[in-house]
Design an enzyme around this catalytic site. Structure first.
Site, short mmCIF file in Angstrom:
data_model
loop_
_atom_site.label_atom_id
_atom_site.label_comp_id
_atom_site.label_asym_id
_atom_site.label_seq_id
_atom_site.Cartn_x
_atom_site.Cartn_y
_atom_site.Cartn_z
N PHE A 165 0.87 -1.18 0.00
CA PHE A 165 0.00 0.00 0.00
C PHE A 165 0.90 1.23 0.00
CE2 PHE A 165 -2.50 3.48 1.58
CZ PHE A 165 -3.74 3.28 0.99
N ASP A 250 9.80 2.92 1.29
CA ASP A 250 8.60 3.64 1.71
C ASP A 250 8.48 3.50 3.22
OD1 ASP A 250 6.08 4.47 2.43
OD2 ASP A 250 5.04 3.43 0.82
N LYS A 279 3.27 10.96 7.57
CA LYS A 279 2.48 10.60 8.74
C LYS A 279 2.99 11.25 10.03
CE LYS A 279 0.43 6.33 6.95
NZ LYS A 279 -0.96 6.82 6.88
#
Length: 477
Positions: A165, A250, A279
């Protein structure tokens, strides 16, 4: 016009007062109806169906307070956004300071001092990289990485893993390993190649075409908390160097201390060509992402003065976002949150591993630091197996709701499943959780998992209700 005259005009404007607190109090009763009417009605239906529509009104650190004043322990932390907890005073002070300073924000035909300071601070944690490009989000960081890799290598292919994802904009969606997110959105970016996670032979085959610009991978996959084999990431880096492809980590969810290291990739001694973060860097208040990269890649993109703005994002280096990033890094360092995540994570992992030995429905436990997955699987005993099979025949992964719903309703613990049709409950708590919070987590999970082994029982009665809802929804479709 003199500065004094300008100040007088601005002071007159400041007399206007917009009371957000009063507005929230006045319209609180419309929270769900507003969303159903003007936004995502399906999300409202989900919350109401599973009983999560409690109306959270306050957040403090790792805790949420609902409209009735009840306190919950948040193990989602906004999908990992609130690494330093909600509404940290140091972050609030930093943002208030920026707002009070009348800074010349987003001049565009200038460069931001705060952005330079944040870039310097980030590269201090990742000294083998040289340059930083700021974005508004993790998805934007992925999009930038795709463009940078293609420009730097002159190749168009991107390799990614199944179950990955990386975001939901078109470039990021093209690297998404879950088909449910792709369905109905048309053609995606060409040249993207999916391979199995943890399969170096498949990576070798894909890279050997010498058409691949980059291999983009989560060191620990968020959808399922899937762990790399011990030699996988190091082997992947070696293959990328062999074939001239870039190795991109990532770290949007795994970075900034989440796994007990500043970057998860550090557990395996790997030094990527690009690292993507977001985030937690926002502090939970101002969205921000970043691409950390090697100098030769960056200079391939921004190669001449007439290419100085060949890639960018209007709000990416805004002062509030940069201040939020600086304050967040300061809190992580000053409060020792990386070390704390390693310690509390080790405690929780050990506790869940002990539960896996006691309870047959717990298939496996995995993770690092405070990124933990508890996977449930088909039981051995006949009575449990029959109930499990019935639920799974209605909707794959439905059993996990028999864990997360009682956790929420009976124990005031907010957790969720690690992905669509997934059998893993994922924990991503704030890095500030305490030993008392760990006690709370362990008691709650132990009680709920124990209840799930009692057939018939309240948990399986809930399962029947959920199955009925799922069947009705299927019939409606």
């Amino acid at each position: 016009m003199t500065n004094t005259a300008i100040d007088e005009i601005l002071s007159q404007r400041s007399d206007a007062h917009f009371d957000i607190a009063a507005l929230l109090a006045e319209r609180e009763s419309e929270r769900y109806s507003l969303h159903a009417r003007h936004m995502n009605e399906m999300m409202v239906r989900v919350l109401q169906t599973i009983g999560f529509d409690v109306g959270f009104r306050q957040g403090k650190g790792q805790y949420l307070i609902d409209r009735a004043g009840d306190r919950y322990l948040d193990l989602l932390s906004g999908w990992g956004v609130f690494g330093i907890g909600r509404n940290h005073p140091a972050l609030r002070d930093a943002l208030n300071s920026v707002l009070a300073s009348d800074l010349p924000n987003l001049v565009q035909m200038d460069v931001s001092l705060l952005a330079g300071l944040l870039a310097e601070r980030l590269l201090g944690f990742v000294p083998y990289l040289d340059k930083v490009f700021f974005t508004n989000s993790g998805t934007e960081a992925i999009e930038a990485a795709i463009k940078f890799a293609r420009r730097a290598t002159g190749r168009s292919g991107i390799v990614y893993c199944d179950h990955a994802f990386h975001g939901l904009s078109y470039g990021a969606l093209s690297l998404n390993g879950d088909p449910i997110f792709r369905e109905g959105f048309g053609a995606l970016v060409p040249g993207c190649v999916q391979i199995p996670f943890n399969d170096l032979a498949a990576l070798d085959k894909a890279l050997s075409t010498r058409e691949i610009a980059a291999f983009i991978v989560e060191p620990i996959q968020g959808k399922g908390v899937n762990m790399p084999d011990d030699l996988y990431l190091r082997g992947a880096q070696a293959l990328c160097r062999k074939y001239g492809s870039l190795f991109v980590a990532d770290e949007i969810q795994t970075g900034l201390g989440r796994t007990g290291k500043f970057l998860a990739i550090e557990h395996w001694g790997v030094e990527p060509d690009m690292v993507l973060i977001a985030k937690t860097l926002s502090g939970g208040h101002v969205p921000v992402g970043a691409v950390l990269t090697r100098k030769h890649i960056f200079e391939k993109v921004f190669s001449r003065m007439d290419r100085a703005v060949v890639h960018g994002s209007t709000f990416a280096k805004n002062d509030l976002a940069m201040a939020a990033g600086l304050a967040t890094l300061e809190v992580i360092e000053s409060e020792g949150l990386i070390r704390k995540a390693a310690q509390t994570g080790a405690r929780l992992l050990a506790s869940f591993e002990a539960m896996a030995e006691r309870y047959e429905l717990v298939k496996s436990v995995r993770g690092k630091g405070l990124m933990i997955g508890i996977e449930f699987g088909a039981p051995r005993s006949l009575k449990l197996k029959a109930s499990w099979t019935l639920l799974e025949s209605v909707s794959a992964g439905l059993f996990c709701q028999l864990i997360t719903i009682p956790l929420f309703k009976d124990h005031k613990v907010l957790a969720q499943v690690a992905g669509h049709a997934n059998h893993t409950v994922k924990l991503l708590p704030s890095l500030v959780i305490t030993d008392a919070d760990c006690d709370w987590i362990e008691r709650a999970f132990d009680a709920v998992i124990a209840d799930s082994h009692r057939v018939p029982g309240a948990v399986w009665s809930l399962g029947k209700t959920l199955a009925d809802h799922a069947l009705k929804a299927r019939a409606a479709r």
